[in-house]
Design a protein around this motif. Structure first.
Motif, PDB file in Angstrom:
ATOM      1  N   LYS A 185      -3.971 -40.748 108.310  1.00 57.74           N
ATOM      2  CA  LYS A 185      -2.793 -39.928 108.596  1.00 57.74           C
ATOM      3  C   LYS A 185      -1.685 -40.181 107.574  1.00 57.74           C
ATOM      4  O   LYS A 185      -0.942 -39.259 107.220  1.00 57.74           O
ATOM      5  N   LEU A 186      -1.578 -41.405 107.103  1.00 60.16           N
ATOM      6  CA  LEU A 186      -0.592 -41.699 106.062  1.00 60.16           C
ATOM      7  C   LEU A 186      -0.901 -40.896 104.798  1.00 60.16           C
ATOM      8  O   LEU A 186       0.003 -40.331 104.167  1.00 60.16           O
ATOM      9  N   HIS A 187      -2.186 -40.828 104.458  1.00 60.24           N
ATOM     10  CA  HIS A 187      -2.601 -40.071 103.272  1.00 60.24           C
ATOM     11  C   HIS A 187      -2.377 -38.576 103.463  1.00 60.24           C
ATOM     12  O   HIS A 187      -1.869 -37.883 102.561  1.00 60.24           O
ATOM     13  N   ASP A 188      -2.755 -38.051 104.649  1.00 57.36           N
ATOM     14  CA  ASP A 188      -2.709 -36.605 104.867  1.00 57.36           C
ATOM     15  C   ASP A 188      -1.305 -36.084 105.134  1.00 57.36           C
ATOM     16  O   ASP A 188      -0.954 -34.978 104.698  1.00 57.36           O
ATOM     17  N   TYR A 189      -0.505 -36.859 105.873  1.00 52.93           N
ATOM     18  CA  TYR A 189       0.780 -36.337 106.350  1.00 52.93           C
ATOM     19  C   TYR A 189       1.991 -37.115 105.851  1.00 52.93           C
ATOM     20  O   TYR A 189       3.119 -36.611 105.917  1.00 52.93           O
ATOM     21  N   GLY A 190       1.776 -38.330 105.385  1.00 52.60           N
ATOM     22  CA  GLY A 190       2.905 -39.174 104.998  1.00 52.60           C
ATOM     23  C   GLY A 190       3.855 -38.527 104.010  1.00 52.60           C
ATOM     24  O   GLY A 190       5.078 -38.537 104.215  1.00 52.60           O
ATOM     25  N   PRO A 191       3.349 -37.939 102.895  1.00 50.09           N
ATOM     26  CA  PRO A 191       4.269 -37.352 101.909  1.00 50.09           C
ATOM     27  C   PRO A 191       5.178 -36.269 102.498  1.00 50.09           C
ATOM     28  O   PRO A 191       6.361 -36.188 102.142  1.00 50.09           O
TER      29      PRO A 191
END
Length: 596
Positions: free
Chosen positions: A579-585
């Motif tokens: 989720k950090l990779h997909d939504y973090g930015p």
């Protein structure tokens, strides 16, 4: 086949799900599964039951088989698992990718496979599993195994031959709702040893329980909906009532509403369910056909517009509120006729061998609705717990009601029903007891000893609430025309052996939603609302419910801590690696914009 060395469950919890530690008794359950032991875990809804099979399935390697009762529930769980980076699929009649799922299963490319009990118990499926390296078998909603459970499903009882054929593969049964008889039956049916029970308790402290006599239901529901601004469910007892309530609630609250019942076209039902799952403020008026197939964590209230079938059913249905741990409300509105109808159903529709158990369950409900004490304590004692006398988060604890000894009025009402022939409705009995009205003299009832014996204002005011209490405890019974007769609980009351305390509803007072400190203040914080708006946009783009991306609790922590880097965001509970990779930015961008 040599199984690879197991991975550390705590490492998986942190990396995949973003949680620093296990909650409650999750760790004990997972330790047993990791050791290959068969287990029944009884854990309250919202306690993280799915993690108890997801984590060991990843840690042990191979594929975890999950037996689940409803297609909608399976799809919801698959969607949430995939968002966390877990390779998951369902094998159901509604899935078009059956061949691809079977290929992934045989190639060892699935961490979790969800199937219905009807498929799992079939011979063809058993042969298929002979080719598969299974890490575990999880039986979700395991109370369905037991004929004593409130959602008995015969196909669940056919699972044991499959489980026995799998040899040492650990089996994990999971449920939120099972009394002692149901627990024993589940363990027997699934071959789980006596020492395999982990009872995590039944308390849902974030749910505020409230129960009221039904008195102007549209106005009562309008007040509840106004107090609880998030998504909610209103359970009705008939298909017609769901559509009527949906229209009323929509008109009164200007909130999006839908109706859901088994009589609707399947496509209409599916569209209503999808709209509710995606919404943050929709109210669904539904029969009990709605709910088990939904793992929506942000339901803020559940209302019952009529009596549930049992305390087990009530607990299960109210448990659909507040699964994210945030404050939620469960409000039951009932009438004496609900109990009369339920008792008629038991005597006419339930097979004779099951009637004693059904009567016991209905009497337990009567105790819950008529108590002047803590609602939560009554609930938890029903499931064998020893709770404190007061919980501080139910209507009776927050606003204690009064109580009077209504035994004398009850005796007079029962006597009037008996002496008038046990065929007249409450309205006529009130006239007889108060000595008013023209019908009584025309029937000769003015010559009875009960004529006018409750003419004092204080007693006359108690007759109707006493009748409601007597019908709830089966001292009075109503036929389909409203005629009242004596029930089996009348005799000890008439003899003076059984007192009749009457609860007097406390005056309603405005209650604020429960919250504390900064979290409560964040509900109107511009940054928190901006993060929710970004989540809403992402959910719409990806065709998933907002909660699949992040729960409100995660966004509140983001708004409070305001991380300036992805690494800092990754330290927030609930932010896993995927989720950090997909939504973090995207969320980091909102935080940076707000900071500027």
């Amino acid at each position: 086949m040599t199984r690879p060395a197991a991975r550390d469950p705590l490492d998986i919890l942190k990396a995949t799900f973003g949680y620093p530690s296990f909650r409650g008794r999750q760790g004990e359950v997972i330790d047993r599964v990791m050791a290959g032991q068969h287990t029944l875990a009884v854990m309250p809804t919202g306690a993280g039951k799915s993690l108890c099979y997801q984590v060991p399935a990843l840690a042990r390697g191979g594929t975890g088989l999950v037996v689940s009762p409803l297609i909608a529930l399976m799809h919801d769980q698959v969607r949430s698992a995939e968002a966390a980076g877990i390779r998951a699929a369902a094998l159901t009649s509604a899935d078009q990718d059956r061949d691809q799922t079977l290929r992934r299963l045989r190639d060892g490319q699935l961490d979790l496979l969800y199937v219905a009990p009807e498929r799992a118990s079939g011979e063809n499926f058993r042969r298929l599993l002979e080719e598969i390296d299974l890490s575990l078998v999880a039986i979700d909603e395991a109370h369905c195994v037991s004929e004593w459970g409130h959602d008995f499903r015969p196909d669940y009882r056919l699972l044991k031959p499959l489980l026995d054929s799998l040899g040492p593969v650990p089996r994990l049964a999971l449920t939120a709702t099972a009394d002692s008889a149901t627990r024993a039956d589940v363990m027997r049916q699934l071959g789980i040893p006596e020492d395999g029970l982990i009872l995590a308790g039944f308390d849902r402290p974030n749910i505020r329980y409230a129960i009221s006599p039904r008195d102007g239901l549209p106005k009562q529901l309008a007040a509840l909906v106004a107090e609880a601004p998030g998504a909610g469910i209103v359970y009705a007892t008939s298909r017609e009532a769901t559509e009527k309530l949906a229209a009323q609630i929509g008109r009164d609250s200007h909130r999006p509403t839908r109706a859901y019942h088994a009589g609707l076209d399947p496509a209409v039902r599916a569209a209503a369910q999808a709209a509710f799952v995606a919404s943050e403020d929709m109210v669904m008026a539904a029969t009990i056909a709605f709910g088990m197939g939904i793992d929506k964590p942000d339901v803020r209230f559940v209302a019952h517009a009529g009596l549930p079938k049992s305390i087990e059913a009530y607990y299960q249905e109210t448990g659909r509120a507040g699964r994210d741990g945030d404050p939620a409300v469960a409000h039951l509105f009932w009438s004496a006729e609900d109990f009369a109808r339920a008792r008629r159903r038991i005597e006419t529709e339930v097979e004779e061998s099951r009637r004693p158990a059904e009567r016991t369950r209905l009497n337990a409900l009567a105790s819950l609705v008529e108590t002047a004490g803590c609602r939560r304590a009554v609930l938890l004692r029903h499931f064998g717990e020893d709770p404190p006398e007061r919980c501080g988060n139910c209507d009776n604890c927050l606003n204690p009601p009064g109580a009077v000894d209504a035994t004398t009025v009850a005796q007079k009402l029962l006597s009037a029903a008996y002496r008038t022939g046990q065929r007249f409705g409450l309205g006529h009995l009130v006239e007889v007891l108060t000595g008013k009205g023209e019908r009584g003299p025309s029937l000769g009832h003015d010559r009875l000893s009960v004529w006018g014996i409750a003419s004092a204002a204080q007693e006359a005011a108690l007759i109707r609430p006493v009748a409601r209490a007597l019908m709830a405890r089966d001292a009075l019974r109503a036929d389909e025309h409203g005629g009242l007769s004596l029930g089996p609980a009348a005799r000890p009351i008439l003899k003076g052996d059984e007192p009749v305390p009457l609860v007097l509803s406390a005056p309603a007072r405005t209650r604020r939603r429960r919250g504390s400190g900064a979290d409560a203040n964040l509900e109107n914080d511009p940054l928190f609302e901006a993060l929710r708006a970004r989540r809403r946009d992402l959910a719409r783009e990806q065709g998933v419910p907002p909660y699949v991306i992040f729960h409100d609790a995660v966004l509140r922590e983001m708004a409070s801590l305001r991380p300036g880097t992805l690494a800092a965001m990754g330290e927030i509970s609930g932010v896993g690696r995927r989720k950090l990779h997909d939504y973090g930015p995207a969320f980091l961008q909102v935080l940076e914009t707000h900071a500027r």
